[in-house]
Design a protein around this motif. Structure first.
Motif, PDB file in Angstrom:
ATOM      1  N   ARG A  36       0.852  -1.196   0.000  1.00  0.00           N
ATOM      2  CA  ARG A  36       0.000   0.000   0.000  1.00  0.00           C
ATOM      3  C   ARG A  36       0.877   1.231   0.000  1.00  0.00           C
ATOM      4  O   ARG A  36       1.942   1.241   0.601  1.00  0.00           O
ATOM      5  N   HIS A  37       0.399   2.277  -0.665  1.00  0.00           N
ATOM      6  CA  HIS A  37       1.151   3.520  -0.752  1.00  0.00           C
ATOM      7  C   HIS A  37       0.168   4.683  -0.644  1.00  0.00           C
ATOM      8  O   HIS A  37      -0.920   4.620  -1.202  1.00  0.00           O
ATOM      9  N   CYS A  38       0.559   5.734   0.086  1.00  0.00           N
ATOM     10  CA  CYS A  38      -0.269   6.942   0.147  1.00  0.00           C
ATOM     11  C   CYS A  38       0.610   8.151   0.442  1.00  0.00           C
ATOM     12  O   CYS A  38       1.757   8.014   0.857  1.00  0.00           O
ATOM     13  N   ARG A  39       0.052   9.318   0.214  1.00  0.00           N
ATOM     14  CA  ARG A  39       0.732  10.578   0.505  1.00  0.00           C
ATOM     15  C   ARG A  39       0.469  10.950   1.957  1.00  0.00           C
ATOM     16  O   ARG A  39      -0.579  10.619   2.510  1.00  0.00           O
ATOM     17  N   VAL A  40       1.415  11.650   2.571  1.00  0.00           N
ATOM     18  CA  VAL A  40       1.291  12.100   3.955  1.00  0.00           C
ATOM     19  C   VAL A  40       1.743  13.550   4.040  1.00  0.00           C
ATOM     20  O   VAL A  40       2.208  14.136   3.061  1.00  0.00           O
ATOM     21  N   SER A  41       1.633  14.106   5.237  1.00  0.00           N
ATOM     22  CA  SER A  41       2.166  15.433   5.525  1.00  0.00           C
ATOM     23  C   SER A  41       2.944  15.336   6.831  1.00  0.00           C
ATOM     24  O   SER A  41       2.384  14.976   7.865  1.00  0.00           O
ATOM     25  N   THR A  42       4.236  15.625   6.769  1.00  0.00           N
ATOM     26  CA  THR A  42       5.093  15.563   7.958  1.00  0.00           C
ATOM     27  C   THR A  42       5.415  16.987   8.428  1.00  0.00           C
ATOM     28  O   THR A  42       4.799  17.941   7.986  1.00  0.00           O
ATOM     29  N   GLY A  43       6.401  17.124   9.316  1.00  0.00           N
ATOM     30  CA  GLY A  43       6.718  18.397   9.945  1.00  0.00           C
ATOM     31  C   GLY A  43       7.098  19.514   8.990  1.00  0.00           C
ATOM     32  O   GLY A  43       8.018  19.362   8.191  1.00  0.00           O
ATOM     33  N   GLU A  44       6.407  20.631   9.121  1.00  0.00           N
ATOM     34  CA  GLU A  44       6.712  21.809   8.306  1.00  0.00           C
ATOM     35  C   GLU A  44       8.151  22.271   8.543  1.00  0.00           C
ATOM     36  O   GLU A  44       8.800  22.791   7.644  1.00  0.00           O
ATOM     37  N   ALA A  45       8.666  22.019   9.759  1.00  0.00           N
ATOM     38  CA  ALA A  45      10.033  22.417  10.101  1.00  0.00           C
ATOM     39  C   ALA A  45      11.079  21.411   9.614  1.00  0.00           C
ATOM     40  O   ALA A  45      12.262  21.562   9.909  1.00  0.00           O
ATOM     41  N   GLY A  46      10.645  20.379   8.877  1.00  0.00           N
ATOM     42  CA  GLY A  46      11.584  19.400   8.328  1.00  0.00           C
ATOM     43  C   GLY A  46      11.773  18.197   9.225  1.00  0.00           C
ATOM     44  O   GLY A  46      10.924  17.865  10.044  1.00  0.00           O
ATOM     45  N   ALA A  47      12.907  17.538   9.050  1.00  0.00           N
ATOM     46  CA  ALA A  47      13.229  16.326   9.798  1.00  0.00           C
ATOM     47  C   ALA A  47      14.191  16.666  10.927  1.00  0.00           C
ATOM     48  O   ALA A  47      15.130  17.441  10.746  1.00  0.00           O
ATOM     49  N   GLY A  48      13.956  16.082  12.090  1.00  0.00           N
ATOM     50  CA  GLY A  48      14.825  16.291  13.235  1.00  0.00           C
ATOM     51  C   GLY A  48      14.232  15.650  14.473  1.00  0.00           C
ATOM     52  O   GLY A  48      13.032  15.393  14.540  1.00  0.00           O
ATOM     53  N   GLU A  49      15.067  15.420  15.431  1.00  0.00           N
ATOM     54  CA  GLU A  49      14.646  14.629  16.581  1.00  0.00           C
ATOM     55  C   GLU A  49      14.460  15.418  17.883  1.00  0.00           C
ATOM     56  O   GLU A  49      13.908  14.901  18.836  1.00  0.00           O
ATOM     57  N   HIS A  50      14.907  16.640  17.951  1.00  0.00           N
ATOM     58  CA  HIS A  50      14.945  17.342  19.241  1.00  0.00           C
ATOM     59  C   HIS A  50      13.580  17.827  19.716  1.00  0.00           C
ATOM     60  O   HIS A  50      12.779  18.339  18.948  1.00  0.00           O
ATOM     61  N   GLU A  51      13.354  17.654  21.000  1.00  0.00           N
ATOM     62  CA  GLU A  51      12.131  18.106  21.653  1.00  0.00           C
ATOM     63  C   GLU A  51      11.911  19.593  21.381  1.00  0.00           C
ATOM     64  O   GLU A  51      12.849  20.382  21.416  1.00  0.00           O
ATOM     65  N   GLY A  52      10.675  19.944  21.064  1.00  0.00           N
ATOM     66  CA  GLY A  52      10.331  21.334  20.824  1.00  0.00           C
ATOM     67  C   GLY A  52      10.661  21.851  19.435  1.00  0.00           C
ATOM     68  O   GLY A  52      10.405  23.004  19.132  1.00  0.00           O
ATOM     69  N   SER A  53      11.215  21.008  18.578  1.00  0.00           N
ATOM     70  CA  SER A  53      11.661  21.448  17.251  1.00  0.00           C
ATOM     71  C   SER A  53      10.520  21.551  16.239  1.00  0.00           C
ATOM     72  O   SER A  53      10.656  22.235  15.232  1.00  0.00           O
ATOM     73  N   GLY A  54       9.428  20.823  16.461  1.00  0.00           N
ATOM     74  CA  GLY A  54       8.363  20.774  15.469  1.00  0.00           C
ATOM     75  C   GLY A  54       8.731  19.932  14.255  1.00  0.00           C
ATOM     76  O   GLY A  54       8.034  19.943  13.254  1.00  0.00           O
ATOM     77  N   GLN A  55       9.842  19.208  14.353  1.00  0.00           N
ATOM     78  CA  GLN A  55      10.320  18.395  13.232  1.00  0.00           C
ATOM     79  C   GLN A  55       9.855  16.945  13.387  1.00  0.00           C
ATOM     80  O   GLN A  55       9.543  16.490  14.488  1.00  0.00           O
ATOM     81  N   THR A  56       9.843  16.234  12.280  1.00  0.00           N
ATOM     82  CA  THR A  56       9.486  14.819  12.272  1.00  0.00           C
ATOM     83  C   THR A  56      10.747  13.995  12.519  1.00  0.00           C
ATOM     84  O   THR A  56      11.745  14.155  11.816  1.00  0.00           O
ATOM     85  N   PRO A  57      10.708  13.117  13.525  1.00  0.00           N
ATOM     86  CA  PRO A  57      11.900  12.337  13.862  1.00  0.00           C
ATOM     87  C   PRO A  57      12.202  11.238  12.848  1.00  0.00           C
ATOM     88  O   PRO A  57      11.295  10.667  12.257  1.00  0.00           O
ATOM     89  N   ARG A  58      13.481  10.963  12.675  1.00  0.00           N
ATOM     90  CA  ARG A  58      13.930   9.915  11.754  1.00  0.00           C
ATOM     91  C   ARG A  58      14.337   8.669  12.528  1.00  0.00           C
ATOM     92  O   ARG A  58      14.475   8.687  13.737  1.00  0.00           O
ATOM     93  N   GLY A  59      14.541   7.610  11.772  1.00  0.00           N
ATOM     94  CA  GLY A  59      15.028   6.355  12.344  1.00  0.00           C
ATOM     95  C   GLY A  59      13.914   5.337  12.533  1.00  0.00           C
ATOM     96  O   GLY A  59      12.776   5.526  12.110  1.00  0.00           O
ATOM     97  N   TRP A  60      14.287   4.230  13.177  1.00  0.00           N
ATOM     98  CA  TRP A  60      13.345   3.135  13.428  1.00  0.00           C
ATOM     99  C   TRP A  60      12.527   3.414  14.676  1.00  0.00           C
ATOM    100  O   TRP A  60      13.059   3.799  15.711  1.00  0.00           O
ATOM    101  N   HIS A  61      11.242   3.209  14.532  1.00  0.00           N
ATOM    102  CA  HIS A  61      10.262   3.372  15.598  1.00  0.00           C
ATOM    103  C   HIS A  61       9.352   2.147  15.593  1.00  0.00           C
ATOM    104  O   HIS A  61       9.461   1.289  14.716  1.00  0.00           O
ATOM    105  N   TYR A  62       8.430   2.118  16.518  1.00  0.00           N
ATOM    106  CA  TYR A  62       7.353   1.138  16.471  1.00  0.00           C
ATOM    107  C   TYR A  62       6.092   1.789  17.016  1.00  0.00           C
ATOM    108  O   TYR A  62       6.163   2.821  17.687  1.00  0.00           O
ATOM    109  N   VAL A  63       4.942   1.207  16.674  1.00  0.00           N
ATOM    110  CA  VAL A  63       3.676   1.710  17.194  1.00  0.00           C
ATOM    111  C   VAL A  63       3.582   1.297  18.656  1.00  0.00           C
ATOM    112  O   VAL A  63       3.493   0.119  18.970  1.00  0.00           O
TER     113      VAL A  63
END
Length: 179
Positions: A36-63
């Motif tokens: 399955r494939h679909c479009r999404v919308s992630t952080g307007e501030a880009g990719a990044g992991e720091h708290e308070g950044s408004g960015q979408t974190p990278r790397g491996w996660h799980y639900v």
């Protein structure tokens, strides 16, 4: 489903999800086969992991938690709890500045200590979710506060396929080192 181990990712069998932040896309995989494939919308501030950044974190996660089963399809959530409201254009007009979290929530937890787990880079403590957004919001455009937004039809389908424990890989297109 048990918590995935980094050494077993990506899994050769079973469902997992890939989110490409650069492409603003989500792919559901069954082992090595995209299903399955679909479009999404992630952080307007880009990719990044720091708290308070408004960015979408990278790397491996799980639900970590799948929230909202049994709620109306367009249920409104605040603080991971249903408000009792159901999204409508009239409700949106009464709350024009609200960041809508609709339908269901797939709350992510990082798997990589120091990158997206623990300290100031903890995805779960940042309350990063996959969640629904109104159909009027564009997909394929970074516009969230760090979460991954989906239109409700895509989210409801995904929610049915992604129990707690499902691996999720968030990355930029150029970063294919974990695949």
């Amino acid at each position: 489903m048990p918590t995935p181990q980094l050494s077993d990712l990506p899994p050769s069998r079973g469902r997992w999800v890939e989110i490409d932040i650069h492409e603003q896309s989500l792919t559901v995989w069954d082992g090595r086969e995209p299903v399955r494939h679909c479009r999404v919308s992630t952080g307007e501030a880009g990719a990044g992991e720091h708290e308070g950044s408004g960015q979408t974190p990278r790397g491996w996660h799980y639900v970590r938690a799948a929230i909202g089963a049994g709620e109306p399809q367009a249920a409104v959530f605040r603080g991971r709890r249903p408000t009792g409201e159901t999204y409508s254009p009239a409700l949106a007009a009464r709350h024009p500045r609200r960041d809508w979290i609709l339908g269901r929530i797939l709350w992510l937890c990082g798997l990589e200590k120091g990158r997206n787990r623990g300290g100031q880079v903890d995805t779960q403590r940042r309350y990063i979710y996959l969640h629904g957004t109104p159909s009027t919001e564009p997909m394929g455009v970074a516009a969230s506060h760090g979460c991954v937004r989906l239109h409700l039809d895509d989210l409801l389908d995904l929610f049915a396929q992604m129990p707690s424990g499902t691996p999720v890989w968030l990355h930029d297109s150029a970063d294919t080192s974990h695949r």
